[in-house]
Scaffold this motif. Structure first.
Motif, mmCIF file in Angstrom:
data_model
loop_
_atom_site.group_PDB
_atom_site.id
_atom_site.type_symbol
_atom_site.label_atom_id
_atom_site.label_comp_id
_atom_site.label_asym_id
_atom_site.label_seq_id
_atom_site.Cartn_x
_atom_site.Cartn_y
_atom_site.Cartn_z
ATOM 1 N N THR A 197 0.833 -1.204 0.000
ATOM 2 C CA THR A 197 0.000 0.000 0.000
ATOM 3 C C THR A 197 0.868 1.253 0.000
ATOM 4 O O THR A 197 0.390 2.329 -0.340
ATOM 5 N N GLY A 234 -3.890 0.690 -1.676
ATOM 6 C CA GLY A 234 -4.540 1.334 -0.533
ATOM 7 C C GLY A 234 -6.043 1.380 -0.692
ATOM 8 O O GLY A 234 -6.793 1.199 0.265
ATOM 9 N N ALA A 239 -8.650 -0.368 1.724
ATOM 10 C CA ALA A 239 -9.670 0.500 2.324
ATOM 11 C C ALA A 239 -11.067 -0.021 2.027
ATOM 12 O O ALA A 239 -11.934 -0.026 2.907
ATOM 13 N N THR A 295 -7.181 4.769 5.817
ATOM 14 C CA THR A 295 -6.299 4.005 4.936
ATOM 15 C C THR A 295 -6.253 4.630 3.547
ATOM 16 O O THR A 295 -5.169 4.826 2.979
#
Length: 135
Positions: free
Chosen positions: A11, A18, A22, A37
């Motif tokens: 990430t 990411g 998320a 996140t």
């Protein structure tokens, strides 16, 4: 979520990672963590469509429709090279926010503009073709 957690340190180095993590966090019921996140990934320069989309999901699920609508409009220019699905999926989320906000004028503008009216003919045809799969 377990599969999303396998992304680990990528990430920090890969676009979309990411956003994928998320979204897994959001779907597991932790929209606050999901937003953190995704925003961390965006802070590292990964403002890809899926990560921006994950933020919108988190905001909307926490009842922040006005903020979510602003977010979607703010990031609309980053979608010009995306598929018809992604561009209009963002607009669909905006429509949900506008319904929550009872903003009929903006919903009408959205339908006549980015959600349908501004699409090229071939993009509209993509939609019609996709509806055939639903039968």
């Amino acid at each position: 979520l377990a599969a999303g957690c396998l992304l680990g340190s990528v990430t920090d180095t890969m676009p979309f990672a990411g956003g994928v993590l998320a979204f897994a966090q959001h779907m597991s019921g932790d929209s606050e963590l999901a937003e953190k996140t995704a925003m961390a990934a965006i802070g590292k320069g990964f403002d890809d469509p899926w990560t921006l989309h994950a933020v919108a999901h988190a905001m909307y699920s926490m009842g922040r429709s006005a903020e979510c609508a602003e977010w979607l409009v703010q990031h609309r220019p980053k979608l010009t090279e995306c598929s018809t699905f992604m561009k209009t999926h963002f607009e669909f989320h905006l429509a949900l926010c506008l319904i929550d906000l009872e903003n009929g004028d903006r919903i009408a503008d959205l339908l006549q503009g980015p959600l349908w009216g501004a699409l090229r003919h071939d993009e509209q045809q993509d939609y019609w073709a996709a509806t055939g799969v639903l039968n």
